[in-house]
Design a protein around this motif. Structure first.
Motif, mmCIF file in Angstrom:
data_model
loop_
_atom_site.group_PDB
_atom_site.id
_atom_site.type_symbol
_atom_site.label_atom_id
_atom_site.label_comp_id
_atom_site.label_asym_id
_atom_site.label_seq_id
_atom_site.Cartn_x
_atom_site.Cartn_y
_atom_site.Cartn_z
ATOM 1 N N SER A 72 -91.731 -28.954 -80.049
ATOM 2 C CA SER A 72 -92.545 -28.022 -80.837
ATOM 3 C C SER A 72 -93.974 -27.980 -80.300
ATOM 4 C CB SER A 72 -92.538 -28.422 -82.310
ATOM 5 O OG SER A 72 -93.123 -29.695 -82.447
ATOM 6 N N GLU A 73 -94.325 -29.023 -79.539
ATOM 7 C CA GLU A 73 -95.629 -29.015 -78.868
ATOM 8 C C GLU A 73 -95.401 -28.824 -77.372
ATOM 9 O OE1 GLU A 73 -97.223 -32.783 -79.963
ATOM 10 O OE2 GLU A 73 -96.920 -32.337 -82.080
ATOM 11 N N GLU A 74 -96.444 -28.401 -76.714
ATOM 12 C CA GLU A 74 -96.316 -28.146 -75.274
ATOM 13 C C GLU A 74 -96.075 -29.474 -74.534
ATOM 14 O OE1 GLU A 74 -98.785 -26.043 -71.665
ATOM 15 O OE2 GLU A 74 -99.458 -25.772 -73.735
ATOM 16 N N VAL A 75 -95.091 -29.476 -73.658
ATOM 17 C CA VAL A 75 -94.827 -30.702 -72.894
ATOM 18 C C VAL A 75 -94.948 -30.414 -71.398
ATOM 19 C CG1 VAL A 75 -93.317 -31.763 -74.614
ATOM 20 C CG2 VAL A 75 -92.325 -30.305 -72.851
ATOM 21 N N THR A 76 -95.324 -31.441 -70.663
ATOM 22 C CA THR A 76 -95.392 -31.335 -69.212
ATOM 23 C C THR A 76 -94.263 -32.183 -68.631
ATOM 24 O OG1 THR A 76 -96.814 -33.265 -69.024
ATOM 25 C CG2 THR A 76 -97.913 -31.141 -69.317
ATOM 26 N N ALA A 77 -94.068 -32.102 -67.323
ATOM 27 C CA ALA A 77 -93.001 -32.876 -66.676
ATOM 28 C C ALA A 77 -93.215 -34.378 -66.888
ATOM 29 C CB ALA A 77 -92.966 -32.554 -65.187
ATOM 30 N N GLU A 78 -94.474 -34.805 -66.950
ATOM 31 C CA GLU A 78 -94.773 -36.234 -67.119
ATOM 32 C C GLU A 78 -94.414 -36.720 -68.521
ATOM 33 O OE1 GLU A 78 -97.091 -34.097 -65.652
ATOM 34 O OE2 GLU A 78 -96.329 -34.783 -63.717
ATOM 35 N N ASP A 79 -94.341 -35.783 -69.457
ATOM 36 C CA ASP A 79 -94.007 -36.181 -70.832
ATOM 37 C C ASP A 79 -92.532 -36.529 -70.997
ATOM 38 O OD1 ASP A 79 -96.576 -35.820 -71.814
ATOM 39 O OD2 ASP A 79 -96.245 -33.675 -72.169
ATOM 40 N N VAL A 80 -91.706 -36.046 -70.081
ATOM 41 C CA VAL A 80 -90.259 -36.280 -70.195
ATOM 42 C C VAL A 80 -89.906 -37.462 -69.290
ATOM 43 C CG1 VAL A 80 -87.960 -35.253 -70.046
ATOM 44 C CG2 VAL A 80 -89.938 -33.819 -70.595
ATOM 45 N N GLN A 81 -89.512 -38.556 -69.902
ATOM 46 C CA GLN A 81 -89.294 -39.798 -69.160
ATOM 47 C C GLN A 81 -87.955 -40.429 -69.507
ATOM 48 O OE1 GLN A 81 -91.323 -41.368 -66.956
ATOM 49 N NE2 GLN A 81 -92.985 -39.883 -67.043
ATOM 50 N N ALA A 82 -87.441 -41.209 -68.561
ATOM 51 C CA ALA A 82 -86.293 -42.077 -68.837
ATOM 52 C C ALA A 82 -86.784 -43.498 -68.662
ATOM 53 C CB ALA A 82 -85.163 -41.784 -67.867
ATOM 54 N N GLY A 83 -86.402 -44.364 -69.557
ATOM 55 C CA GLY A 83 -86.876 -45.748 -69.463
ATOM 56 C C GLY A 83 -86.006 -46.664 -70.290
ATOM 57 N N PRO A 84 -86.209 -47.978 -70.127
ATOM 58 C CA PRO A 84 -85.339 -48.922 -70.834
ATOM 59 C C PRO A 84 -85.657 -49.046 -72.322
ATOM 60 C CG PRO A 84 -86.978 -50.090 -69.523
ATOM 61 C CD PRO A 84 -87.183 -48.637 -69.253
ATOM 62 N N VAL A 85 -84.608 -49.241 -73.087
ATOM 63 C CA VAL A 85 -84.742 -49.667 -74.485
ATOM 64 C C VAL A 85 -83.898 -50.935 -74.577
ATOM 65 C CG1 VAL A 85 -85.065 -47.343 -75.404
ATOM 66 C CG2 VAL A 85 -82.763 -48.251 -75.210
ATOM 67 N N ALA A 86 -83.907 -51.600 -75.703
ATOM 68 C CA ALA A 86 -83.131 -52.834 -75.822
ATOM 69 C C ALA A 86 -81.661 -52.564 -75.544
ATOM 70 C CB ALA A 86 -83.305 -53.427 -77.210
ATOM 71 N N SER A 87 -81.091 -53.276 -74.616
ATOM 72 C CA SER A 87 -79.661 -53.187 -74.251
ATOM 73 C C SER A 87 -79.247 -51.823 -73.726
ATOM 74 C CB SER A 87 -78.767 -53.571 -75.434
ATOM 75 O OG SER A 87 -79.097 -54.830 -75.894
ATOM 76 N N GLY A 88 -80.150 -51.057 -73.216
ATOM 77 C CA GLY A 88 -79.761 -49.757 -72.669
ATOM 78 C C GLY A 88 -80.945 -49.012 -72.099
ATOM 79 N N HIS A 89 -80.787 -47.718 -72.004
ATOM 80 C CA HIS A 89 -81.864 -46.857 -71.519
ATOM 81 C C HIS A 89 -82.019 -45.692 -72.477
ATOM 82 C CE1 HIS A 89 -81.733 -49.247 -67.922
ATOM 83 N NE2 HIS A 89 -82.790 -48.618 -67.475
ATOM 84 N N GLY A 90 -83.142 -45.018 -72.363
ATOM 85 C CA GLY A 90 -83.374 -43.907 -73.266
ATOM 86 C C GLY A 90 -84.114 -42.784 -72.582
ATOM 87 N N VAL A 91 -84.053 -41.619 -73.211
ATOM 88 C CA VAL A 91 -84.821 -40.475 -72.736
ATOM 89 C C VAL A 91 -85.939 -40.249 -73.753
ATOM 90 C CG1 VAL A 91 -84.763 -38.027 -72.141
ATOM 91 C CG2 VAL A 91 -82.768 -39.464 -71.678
ATOM 92 N N PHE A 92 -87.138 -40.121 -73.264
ATOM 93 C CA PHE A 92 -88.305 -39.963 -74.130
ATOM 94 C C PHE A 92 -88.990 -38.634 -73.834
ATOM 95 C CE2 PHE A 92 -87.541 -44.414 -73.423
ATOM 96 C CZ PHE A 92 -87.782 -45.030 -74.637
ATOM 97 N N VAL A 93 -89.458 -37.973 -74.866
ATOM 98 C CA VAL A 93 -90.313 -36.795 -74.680
ATOM 99 C C VAL A 93 -91.592 -37.061 -75.470
ATOM 100 C CG1 VAL A 93 -90.591 -34.324 -75.070
ATOM 101 C CG2 VAL A 93 -88.378 -35.204 -74.335
ATOM 102 N N ALA A 94 -92.701 -37.019 -74.778
ATOM 103 C CA ALA A 94 -94.010 -37.321 -75.375
ATOM 104 C C ALA A 94 -93.966 -38.649 -76.130
ATOM 105 C CB ALA A 94 -94.438 -36.173 -76.295
#
Lengths: 281, 145
Positions: free
Chosen positions: A80-102
């Motif tokens: 709902s807010e403007e996002v840039t390519a840097e705002d969309v990330q993949a990274g670790p969470v406990a026991s797995g990985h996740g996709v993050f936006v902002a």
């Protein structure tokens, strides 16, 4: 009178038009639907007409379609807010990985889901991240080529001619996603700052739960770094059923007492529990 | 005289029956406890990874997953003896790796009760538990046995 009204009316209409235009530009249409892939019932999350995430397994008591709905809602909120390519990330969470936006977790990828795609959690999270970026018209990050590619992961995410039972447009998947997924499989995820779990400070806080027999006033002793412990207002107790063999009580130290949103305070854990029975029923 | 003998025999028989019944009951309780303890140990060894993933996944879906290593270990009751359940511990990866069990110390006060949950580096509930630093409890698992 008529002239007096004309100016504010024109300004109002202008503002309304600007608002509508801004909304249309900033928020991409996110939807989800049930579909069939490789003879299995799956759920898909779409941005506009592109499938960006395919959920194949149930988790946490949610069906693939329910999970897709949760993911779509989170994605809708984040976009709902403007996002840039840097705002969309993949990274670790406990026991797995996740996709993050902002910095907001959109979807967590654990081993069972990754296995169902024939990929690792890391590779699948990156594939979904890249699918989101491509659907938003943004370029995925260039990373080191993979030594071992996650066989079968990428094609599964690209929407081909599949049977679709939900609402939503027919789609054709992004061809670049497969290449991107293969290229990103072995890249190291960004390491988040790990919380310090040492119990240098402790305090007793109330436990709140709506799922107990009778009325009990519960308390938990939480421990962790001083600054984090200070943030803790209570411990949320979440009851889960593991198959038919076990009942799980998860204790989540939270910074706000709310039954709808769990604001976990990281680095804080439970050391002791106490409760007093005040009423039986 | 005969009546006195008869009463004495009846009393002895009743006494023996009572003793036998009590002994049987005590045996049954012991056997049940042994089965329960063995059952919990078996379930923990069998499902520890699955339970760990299940909890982490469930919390992840609610955006409440812990940013740290997790592991499911048995809960040992100090004083009660044996395995009474399982717990998911959370903390720094190197510390979590050292945890073998959670030692539970339970106390009652009036209508209240308190449970101290100590992640320990040994799986023996004797003496003072060796607390694993930097580790706490994230969830408690009760098995239906």
């Amino acid at each position: 009178m008529g002239k007096r009204l004309k100016v504010p009316l024109a300004v109002g209409l202008g503002l309304l038009a600007a608002l509508v235009a801004a909304t249309a530009l900033s928020s991409a249409a996110v939807s989800f639907r049930s579909a069939e892939r490789d003879g299995a019932r799956v759920a898909e999350v779409l941005i506009e007409d592109r499938v960006v995430i395919v959920v194949r397994t149930s988790a946490g008591g949610y069906t693939p379609l329910e999970r897709a709905e949760i993911v779509a809602n989170r994605l809708r909120g984040a976009l709902s807010e403007e996002v840039t390519a840097e705002d969309v990330q993949a990274g670790p969470v406990a026991s797995g990985h996740g996709v993050f936006v902002a910095n907001r977790l959109i979807v967590a990828v654990y081993e069972p889901e990754a296995e169902a795609h024939g990929a690792t959690p890391d590779a699948l999270a990156k594939l979904w991240r890249d699918n989101i970026l491509l659907a938003l018209g943004l370029m995925p990050p260039e990373e080191e080529p993979a030594e071992e590619s996650p066989a079968g992961a990428a094609p599964a995410e690209d929407a081909g001619p599949q049977e679709q039972t939900g609402s939503g447009p027919q789609v054709e998947g992004p061809p670049a996603a497969q290449e991107t997924a293969l290229a990103t499989a072995a890249a190291a995820p960004p390491e988040p700052k790990a919380p310090d779990w040492t119990g240098t400070a402790q305090k007793w806080v109330p436990i709140f739960s709506l799922e107990r027999e009778g009325v009990r006033i519960g308390f938990a002793q939480v421990a962790g770094p001083t600054g984090q412990v200070e943030k803790v207002k209570g411990v949320a107790q979440l009851r889960l059923d593991f198959r038919k063999i076990g009942r799980i009580y998860a204790y989540i130290p939270v910074s706000t007492i709310s039954v709808t949103k769990l604001d976990r305070v990281q680095g804080v854990s439970v050391w002791a529990l106490a409760d007093v029975k005040v009423l039986n029923f | 005289m005969t009546r006195v003998r008869l009463i004495a025999v009846i009393l002895v028989l009743v006494g023996l029956l009572g003793f036998g019944r009590a002994a049987t009951k005590a045996y049954a309780i012991d056997l049940g406890d042994i089965l329960k303890v063995g059952g919990v140990a078996f379930l923990v060894s069998q499902y520890d990874d699955q339970i760990d993933s299940f909890i982490t996944s469930a919390l992840g879906e609610r955006e409440a997953a812990a940013q740290g290593a997790t592991k499911v270990v048995p809960i040992l009751s100090l004083g009660g003896g044996g395995y009474v359940g399982a717990a998911q511990v959370v903390g720094n990866p190197e510390n979590v790796q050292r945890v073998k069990a959670v030692i539970q110390v339970e106390g009652r006060f009036g209508s209240g009760r308190a449970q101290l949950l100590v992640p320990a580096t040994t799986d023996k509930a004797t003496g003072s538990p060796d607390r694993a630093k930097g580790v706490g409890v994230s969830a408690v698992v009760e098995f239906r046995i």
